[in-house]
Design a protein around this motif. Structure first.
Motif, PDB file in Angstrom:
ATOM      1  N   ALA A  80       0.847  -1.193   0.000  1.00  0.00           N
ATOM      2  CA  ALA A  80       0.000   0.000   0.000  1.00  0.00           C
ATOM      3  C   ALA A  80       0.880   1.240   0.000  1.00  0.00           C
ATOM      4  N   ILE A  81       0.413   2.276  -0.695  1.00  0.00           N
ATOM      5  CA  ILE A  81       1.070   3.589  -0.651  1.00  0.00           C
ATOM      6  C   ILE A  81       0.184   4.506   0.181  1.00  0.00           C
ATOM      7  N   ILE A  82       0.757   5.046   1.238  1.00  0.00           N
ATOM      8  CA  ILE A  82       0.012   5.874   2.184  1.00  0.00           C
ATOM      9  C   ILE A  82       0.687   7.233   2.317  1.00  0.00           C
ATOM     10  N   ARG A  83      -0.124   8.278   2.229  1.00  0.00           N
ATOM     11  CA  ARG A  83       0.399   9.633   2.442  1.00  0.00           C
ATOM     12  C   ARG A  83       0.352   9.976   3.934  1.00  0.00           C
ATOM     13  N   LYS A  84       1.456  10.581   4.395  1.00  0.00           N
ATOM     14  CA  LYS A  84       1.580  10.913   5.823  1.00  0.00           C
ATOM     15  C   LYS A  84       1.821  12.411   5.991  1.00  0.00           C
ATOM     16  N   HIS A  85       1.270  12.979   7.045  1.00  0.00           N
ATOM     17  CA  HIS A  85       1.471  14.397   7.350  1.00  0.00           C
ATOM     18  C   HIS A  85       2.961  14.693   7.533  1.00  0.00           C
ATOM     19  N   ASP A  86       3.431  15.768   6.881  1.00  0.00           N
ATOM     20  CA  ASP A  86       4.851  16.111   7.007  1.00  0.00           C
ATOM     21  C   ASP A  86       5.108  17.186   8.063  1.00  0.00           C
ATOM     22  N   GLY A  87       4.048  17.678   8.701  1.00  0.00           N
ATOM     23  CA  GLY A  87       4.204  18.694   9.742  1.00  0.00           C
ATOM     24  C   GLY A  87       4.283  20.103   9.213  1.00  0.00           C
ATOM     25  N   GLU A  88       4.201  20.245   7.889  1.00  0.00           N
ATOM     26  CA  GLU A  88       4.278  21.572   7.272  1.00  0.00           C
ATOM     27  C   GLU A  88       3.068  21.840   6.375  1.00  0.00           C
ATOM     28  N   GLY A  89       2.002  21.133   6.639  1.00  0.00           N
ATOM     29  CA  GLY A  89       0.776  21.333   5.871  1.00  0.00           C
ATOM     30  C   GLY A  89       0.699  20.521   4.594  1.00  0.00           C
ATOM     31  N   ASP A  90       1.642  19.643   4.391  1.00  0.00           N
ATOM     32  CA  ASP A  90       1.647  18.814   3.188  1.00  0.00           C
ATOM     33  C   ASP A  90       1.823  17.351   3.588  1.00  0.00           C
ATOM     34  N   TYR A  91       2.120  16.505   2.613  1.00  0.00           N
ATOM     35  CA  TYR A  91       2.240  15.078   2.887  1.00  0.00           C
ATOM     36  C   TYR A  91       3.492  14.498   2.245  1.00  0.00           C
ATOM     37  N   ILE A  92       4.014  13.456   2.864  1.00  0.00           N
ATOM     38  CA  ILE A  92       5.057  12.652   2.242  1.00  0.00           C
ATOM     39  C   ILE A  92       4.410  11.341   1.797  1.00  0.00           C
ATOM     40  N   TYR A  93       5.025  10.697   0.818  1.00  0.00           N
ATOM     41  CA  TYR A  93       4.521   9.414   0.328  1.00  0.00           C
ATOM     42  C   TYR A  93       5.331   8.283   0.956  1.00  0.00           C
ATOM     43  N   THR A  94       4.624   7.307   1.473  1.00  0.00           N
ATOM     44  CA  THR A  94       5.289   6.147   2.063  1.00  0.00           C
ATOM     45  C   THR A  94       4.720   4.878   1.437  1.00  0.00           C
ATOM     46  N   THR A 119       8.793   9.591  -1.261  1.00  0.00           N
ATOM     47  CA  THR A 119       8.386  10.910  -1.746  1.00  0.00           C
ATOM     48  C   THR A 119       9.217  11.354  -2.952  1.00  0.00           C
ATOM     49  N   LYS A 120      10.535  11.157  -2.876  1.00  0.00           N
ATOM     50  CA  LYS A 120      11.402  11.563  -3.975  1.00  0.00           C
ATOM     51  C   LYS A 120      11.065  10.791  -5.251  1.00  0.00           C
ATOM     52  N   TYR A 121      10.826   9.499  -5.107  1.00  0.00           N
ATOM     53  CA  TYR A 121      10.470   8.667  -6.267  1.00  0.00           C
ATOM     54  C   TYR A 121       9.159   9.133  -6.890  1.00  0.00           C
ATOM     55  N   ILE A 122       8.155   9.412  -6.059  1.00  0.00           N
ATOM     56  CA  ILE A 122       6.856   9.878  -6.561  1.00  0.00           C
ATOM     57  C   ILE A 122       7.010  11.213  -7.271  1.00  0.00           C
ATOM     58  N   ALA A 123       7.823  12.115  -6.687  1.00  0.00           N
ATOM     59  CA  ALA A 123       8.049  13.429  -7.300  1.00  0.00           C
ATOM     60  C   ALA A 123       8.691  13.272  -8.685  1.00  0.00           C
ATOM     61  N   GLU A 124       9.646  12.345  -8.796  1.00  0.00           N
ATOM     62  CA  GLU A 124      10.295  12.099 -10.084  1.00  0.00           C
ATOM     63  C   GLU A 124       9.310  11.516 -11.091  1.00  0.00           C
ATOM     64  N   GLN A 125       8.416  10.654 -10.625  1.00  0.00           N
ATOM     65  CA  GLN A 125       7.407  10.075 -11.502  1.00  0.00           C
ATOM     66  C   GLN A 125       6.438  11.140 -12.014  1.00  0.00           C
ATOM     67  N   ILE A 126       6.052  12.042 -11.117  1.00  0.00           N
ATOM     68  CA  ILE A 126       5.157  13.144 -11.498  1.00  0.00           C
ATOM     69  C   ILE A 126       5.839  14.054 -12.505  1.00  0.00           C
ATOM     70  N   GLN A 127       7.123  14.353 -12.254  1.00  0.00           N
ATOM     71  CA  GLN A 127       7.888  15.198 -13.166  1.00  0.00           C
ATOM     72  C   GLN A 127       8.029  14.539 -14.529  1.00  0.00           C
ATOM     73  N   LEU A 128       8.291  13.226 -14.531  1.00  0.00           N
ATOM     74  CA  LEU A 128       8.418  12.493 -15.785  1.00  0.00           C
ATOM     75  C   LEU A 128       7.101  12.504 -16.552  1.00  0.00           C
ATOM     76  N   LYS A 129       6.004  12.303 -15.841  1.00  0.00           N
ATOM     77  CA  LYS A 129       4.690  12.307 -16.477  1.00  0.00           C
ATOM     78  C   LYS A 129       4.394  13.655 -17.118  1.00  0.00           C
ATOM     79  N   LYS A 130       4.733  14.738 -16.400  1.00  0.00           N
ATOM     80  CA  LYS A 130       4.525  16.080 -16.940  1.00  0.00           C
ATOM     81  C   LYS A 130       5.382  16.306 -18.178  1.00  0.00           C
ATOM     82  N   ALA A 131       6.637  15.806 -18.140  1.00  0.00           N
ATOM     83  CA  ALA A 131       7.540  15.957 -19.285  1.00  0.00           C
ATOM     84  C   ALA A 131       7.002  15.211 -20.500  1.00  0.00           C
ATOM     85  N   ILE A 132       6.467  14.008 -20.269  1.00  0.00           N
ATOM     86  CA  ILE A 132       5.895  13.224 -21.366  1.00  0.00           C
ATOM     87  C   ILE A 132       4.680  13.929 -21.946  1.00  0.00           C
ATOM     88  N   GLU A 133       3.819  14.447 -21.071  1.00  0.00           N
ATOM     89  CA  GLU A 133       2.625  15.159 -21.532  1.00  0.00           C
ATOM     90  C   GLU A 133       3.009  16.412 -22.307  1.00  0.00           C
TER      91      GLU A 133
END
Length: 204
Positions: A80-94, A119-133
């Protein structure tokens, strides 16, 4: 010592992995040091607290679904991929692997979870998806340019070349008019060549 206790002991001080266990009421029964440190901003002592206090509300159903599968298929791991509170109003991916726990009498005792931060892996995947689009959008634009250049622009240009050629074939043109037509013809031919090169380059 059972395998769960051995794993907890082995990875209690891990700086890469999170380990948590929950009881059958959905409350934390154990967290390793890495998890406790990472989510200290939420609670200083997780044991006895509800499992969902660290996670995105939309991921609670995912957690319940995966936990149910664990007891339906004892001994198997479920991801499972679960988002967790990062303490700064956002979430990290676990990312986690869940496994059902049972007591000595084989009764359900809780859920064992092994996870890590992706989180870093998800960010790279999102960036890659945007680049492809973005690349797909540019490809469509290039195709439109190629079509316009090869069909819409070159059609009237070819007509202009043809008409200028007809004028030059007339023997009644004075020298100035003939010279002007020759200049128009030469310019249109040069423009036609430029358009051909643009189309060829866009297609390669």
């Amino acid at each position: 010592m059972n395998s769960v206790e051995q794993t907890k002991l082995l990875l209690n001080e891990s700086s890469l992995f999170y380990i948590i266990t929950t009881d059958m009421d959905g409350n934390y029964s154990y967290v390793n040091q890495n998890y406790a440190k990472e989510f200290l901003h939420i609670n200083s002592n997780f044991v006895g607290q509800p499992y969902h206090i660290t996670m995105h509300p939309d991921d609670i159903s995912t957690c319940l679904e995966v936990s149910t599968k664990c007891f339906e298929h004892p001994g198997k791991l479920f991801k499972a991929i679960i988002r967790k509170h990062d303490g700064e109003g956002d979430y990290i991916y676990t990312q986690w692997e869940y496994k059902a726990m049972f007591d000595d009498e084989k009764n359900p005792a809780g859920v064992f979870c092994l996870g890590h931060n992706i989180t870093k892996y998800i960010a790279e995947q999102i960036q890659l998806k945007k680049a492809i689009e973005e690349n797909e959008k540019k490809s469509i634009i290039i195709e439109n340019i190629v079509f316009q250049q090869s069909h819409l622009v070159r059609a009237p240009l070819s007509n202009l070349i043809g008409l200028t050629t007809v004028f030059l074939d007339k023997t009644l043109l004075d020298s100035d008019t003939s010279y002007t037509c020759q200049m128009i013809l030469e310019s249109t031919r040069q423009l036609d060549e430029i358009i051909r090169n643009i189309v060829t380059t866009a297609r390669t």
